[in-house]
Enzyme design. Sequence first.
Site, PDB file in Angstrom:
ATOM      1  N   GLN A  85      15.748 -57.544 -18.372  1.00  0.00           N
ATOM      2  CA  GLN A  85      14.705 -56.573 -18.007  1.00  0.00           C
ATOM      3  C   GLN A  85      15.316 -55.283 -17.464  1.00  0.00           C
ATOM      4  OE1 GLN A  85      13.201 -59.444 -14.928  1.00  0.00           O
ATOM      5  NE2 GLN A  85      12.820 -57.609 -13.731  1.00  0.00           N
TER       6      GLN A  85
ATOM      7  N   HIS B 211       8.669 -63.437  -8.537  1.00  0.00           N
ATOM      8  CA  HIS B 211       9.373 -63.259  -9.811  1.00  0.00           C
ATOM      9  C   HIS B 211       8.700 -64.092 -10.897  1.00  0.00           C
ATOM     10  CE1 HIS B 211      12.521 -62.162 -12.464  1.00  0.00           C
ATOM     11  NE2 HIS B 211      13.228 -63.275 -12.392  1.00  0.00           N
TER      12      HIS B 211
ATOM     13  N   CYS C 283       9.441 -58.329 -14.900  1.00  0.00           N
ATOM     14  CA  CYS C 283       9.624 -59.771 -15.150  1.00  0.00           C
ATOM     15  C   CYS C 283       8.342 -60.388 -15.678  1.00  0.00           C
ATOM     16  CB  CYS C 283      10.026 -60.472 -13.863  1.00  0.00           C
ATOM     17  SG  CYS C 283       8.751 -60.401 -12.584  1.00  0.00           S
TER      18      CYS C 283
END
Lengths: 116, 231
Positions: B19, B168, B25
Amino acid sequence: LEDLTIRQVTEDRRVLPNLLGTHTETKFRVFMSEHGKSYATRDEYVHRLGIFSRNVLKAAEHQMMDPTAVHGVTRFSDLTEDEFKKMYTGVAEVGGRRGGAVGAVRTEAALLEVEG
Amino acid sequence: LPEDFDWREKGAVTEVKDQGKCGSCWAFSTTGAVEGAHFVSTGELVSLSEQQLVDCDKACDPKDKKACDSGCGGGLMTNAYEYLMEAGGLEEEKSYPYTGKRGHCKFDPNKIAVKVVNFTNIPLDENQITANLVQHGPLAVGVNAVFMQTYIGGVSCPLICSKRKVNHGVLLVGYGSKGFSLLRLSNKPYWIIKNSWGKKWGENGYYKLCRGHNMCGINSMVSAVATQVSS
């Protein structure tokens, strides 16, 4: 980078113990070459070296708290925790907190048979 | 349920992606779930575009209008599914490649590769997550990444890791019954998690997290999608 080996002789020592010329700086140089890192100014280099030294300690703490994994220097070792989260994670907060079943769900999955 | 299961062995998982310095993410977790669902329903593995989500998806959580998808500034996988259902579908990676920065939306409805027709949250129950993983394909999950900054390998099972600070988005691709850990000469059952930080991070881009304790909040934000081939 060569001129960075100049040792600081003035009295205005940084808050952090001077890391230049220490073993930590040597590790930092290895980190930089392994991960292709470079910093625009001497100040930035010294700033990142300070963060790196703190992250080396953090990795040791993580190793103690997470003994079944291996922790150490990674490509993120020159980032503060906030920089790391901001740049490399990215799940938005919902309802003022992170995680948890978010609202935008059409249906909850039907329970599957998992006996045995 | 098999003792060990890994969608990578069945060809349902694309290469580990990166990324870059962008809080996207959530987009990688979303494309991973859609890629997996598409594989399960068609047998075809297609790498899908995260950049379309980064540039075009501005969907907000219906219960929290402040929780909106905003490119490198963060987002939610379930918002992204809503966006995809409204936009019509997702382009392939090669037709809308990743740049790592938010740009103008260049989505072309004629290039849709996969449609999302529905999605669900998976209950917090570990067995339900395992069963849905085996049945539906890789699952989009959230996790608290605090120990991932220094993670190098092995089965991570931190003594303390907040379940509430999920920050995340990653992809659950399988699980193992015994992950041998050098340091403790012990075996732990673990999840196999695909991350989006490149192949050099972790175990070839993957993270192993112990199962059975909702460790780091891994069970708290699990979703699966249903796809349809674009006509």
